[in-house]
Design a protein around this motif. Structure first.
Motif, PDB file in Angstrom:
ATOM      1  N   VAL A 191      -5.561  -3.575  -2.835  1.00 62.85           N
ATOM      2  CA  VAL A 191      -5.587  -3.407  -1.384  1.00 62.85           C
ATOM      3  C   VAL A 191      -5.370  -1.943  -1.003  1.00 62.85           C
ATOM      4  O   VAL A 191      -6.079  -1.388  -0.154  1.00 62.85           O
ATOM      5  N   MET A 248      -4.643  -8.631   4.198  1.00 58.33           N
ATOM      6  CA  MET A 248      -5.754  -8.316   3.310  1.00 58.33           C
ATOM      7  C   MET A 248      -5.368  -8.609   1.864  1.00 58.33           C
ATOM      8  O   MET A 248      -4.259  -8.295   1.413  1.00 58.33           O
ATOM      9  N   GLY A 249      -6.289  -9.207   1.131  1.00 63.52           N
ATOM     10  CA  GLY A 249      -6.097  -9.506  -0.284  1.00 63.52           C
ATOM     11  C   GLY A 249      -7.334 -10.192  -0.810  1.00 63.52           C
ATOM     12  O   GLY A 249      -8.382 -10.243  -0.149  1.00 63.52           O
TER      13      GLY A 249
END
Length: 453
Positions: A191, A248-249
């Motif tokens: 990320v 986010m990932g």
């Protein structure tokens, strides 16, 4: 890689996630892969090569087999070459020749790989009366002048592109890039690297700007290649704002990819047209192109290659923002990204530079850099100042890596070409424009001599 049985098993979300997670590896196993594309042309008239014929792409590929490269066929068409531990040679839609390099530990190895490739390609090409041009956009020929390569995937994309944008066909047949592929240690590391590299991609576009012409005339852009991507297909291109958002990932990227419309399904040696159809429907056995059939892990791996954001996630991160260019800049691109992302102090410093950028600033850079490059306004100055800071961070990262060649030199020298551009504030595109207006007297043909490999 998945086992053959695993790749054919019905796909689950857990398998999609595991596929991306399998890219995580410890830092001592990190490698860099470098890809570059170049325009092949006939030396006597600068024309792009057809597929067939004595001076065609097929003959070029066949000539390279003398160096141990093995042919890859789609039906009866020779479409690529492979060599164990040495990557592959592949074709872009308009006959652009690409080296997809091996995964290498140092930039010294990358430089040797590119040098060896060019030496061998030129040995074959010189016998054919063929040359290679390092630029980001074909400087002379119209779209209809460029022959298409016989690959099933490209036929599907060729039919689909005009439905979703006005410049997609130009992207396919008239652009060339250089790309670097890098590893990550964990989801969190992925990320952070994704965010840094996506934010800084416009800076790289500016440093590598090398496509100022369209059909023999100035286009109004310093990187026409970068501009082309703004009207190719909005569903699969761009700067991906969600990457900078909380949460986010890998899972978030899976959701993004499930919403990217499909191009094809590959079955038994042929490409089945599924353009515009939904991978989510495929997961439920409701794909119109293959009703009742479920996707496999191979289908997921293929689908990951059909999104074209400025940075792309597979089992590594692909940096996609640079124009093709001369030999010394092919090695500079992976050097810049390795210096920024593979040293923890440099990665932290780069993140500190970009962490407070707003969505509006990301969009501003993406919009203006193709036209203005290093002269793009940025926070009271220009992008040139930011580019110089980025090079300082990258150089420190390469120095900390301390990967020495046989002469005891580290990898920082591969940034020299970029330092010249950043310190002068002048891109190769601007040098070419000056030549066109002065020495070339408005004639584009000298570019096939002065920018040839």
């Amino acid at each position: 890689m998945p086992t053959p049985s695993a790749s054919r098993a019905p796909l689950t979300r857990e398998a999609m996630l595991a596929y991306l997670e399998s890219g995580c590896r410890p830092s001592d196993q990190w490698r860099v892969g470098t890809e570059h594309e170049k325009f092949a042309f006939t030396i006597n008239d600068g024309r792009p090569l057809p597929y067939e014929g004595e001076r065609g792409i097929r003959a070029l590929l066949e000539g390279l087999t003398r160096f141990g490269w093995k042919p890859v066929y789609e039906g009866e068409a020779l479409i690529a070459l492979t060599c164990p531990e040495k990557g592959s040679v592949t074709l872009e839609p308009g006959g652009q020749v690409e080296l997809s390099g091996a995964l290498l530990e140092t930039l010294h190895e990358t430089c040797a790989e590119v040098t060896d490739h060019h030496r061998r390609v030129k040995a074959v090409a010189s016998e054919m009366g063929v040359g290679f041009l390092g630029m980001g956009f074909n400087p002379k020929w119209k779209r209809e002048d460029i022959p298409w390569m016989p690959k099933g995937r490209y036929r599907i994309m060729r039919n689909h592109m005009p439905r979703v944008g006005s410049l997609g066909l130009d992207m396919m047949v008239r652009t060339c890039t250089v790309q670097a592929n890098l590893d990550f240690m964990s989801e969190a590391d992925m990320v952070k690297k994704f965010r840094v590299s996506l934010a800084l991609q416009p800076v790289v576009t500016a440093l590598f700007a090398n496509s100022p012409f369209v059909e023999g005339k100035p286009s109004g852009y310093l990187s026409m290649r970068s501009h082309i991507w703004t009207d190719t297909d909005p569903a699969r291109t761009g700067i991906l704002p969600f990457v900078f958002e909380e949460g986010m990932g890998f899972e978030r990227y899976i959701d993004y990819m499930l919403d990217v419309p499909m191009y094809f399904v590959y079955r038994e040696g042929r490409y089945i047209d599924a353009a515009g159809q939904s991978f989510r429907d495929f997961l439920e056995g409701r794909l119109p192109a293959l009703p009742g059939e479920m996707p496999t892990l191979d289908d997921w791996a293929d689908h990951l290659t059909t999104a074209f954001p400025e940075v792309r996630l597979k089992r590594y991160l692909e940096m996609r923002g640079a124009d093709g260019g001369p030999w010394n800049r092919l090695c500079a691109l992976p050097a810049l990204w390795v210096g920024l992302l593979y040293d923890s102090n440099s990665l932290d410093a780069a993140w500190d530079l970009v962490r407070d950028w707003t969505p509006e600033e990301h969009a501003l850079l993406r919009d203006q850099v193709p036209r203005l490059a290093l002269k793009t306004p940025w926070r009271g100055g220009t992008l040139q100042t930011l580019a110089l800071r980025i090079l300082e961070i990258a150089e420190a990262g390469l120095r900390a890596r301390a990967r020495l060649n046989s002469k005891g030199r580290d990898e920082t020298g591969f940034l020299d070409a970029l330092w010249i551009i950043a310190e002068s504030g002048r891109t190769q595109a601007e040098d070419l424009l000056e030549s066109w207006h002065s020495r070339w007297n408005g004639d584009i043909d000298p570019v096939f001599v002065e920018c040839a490999y």
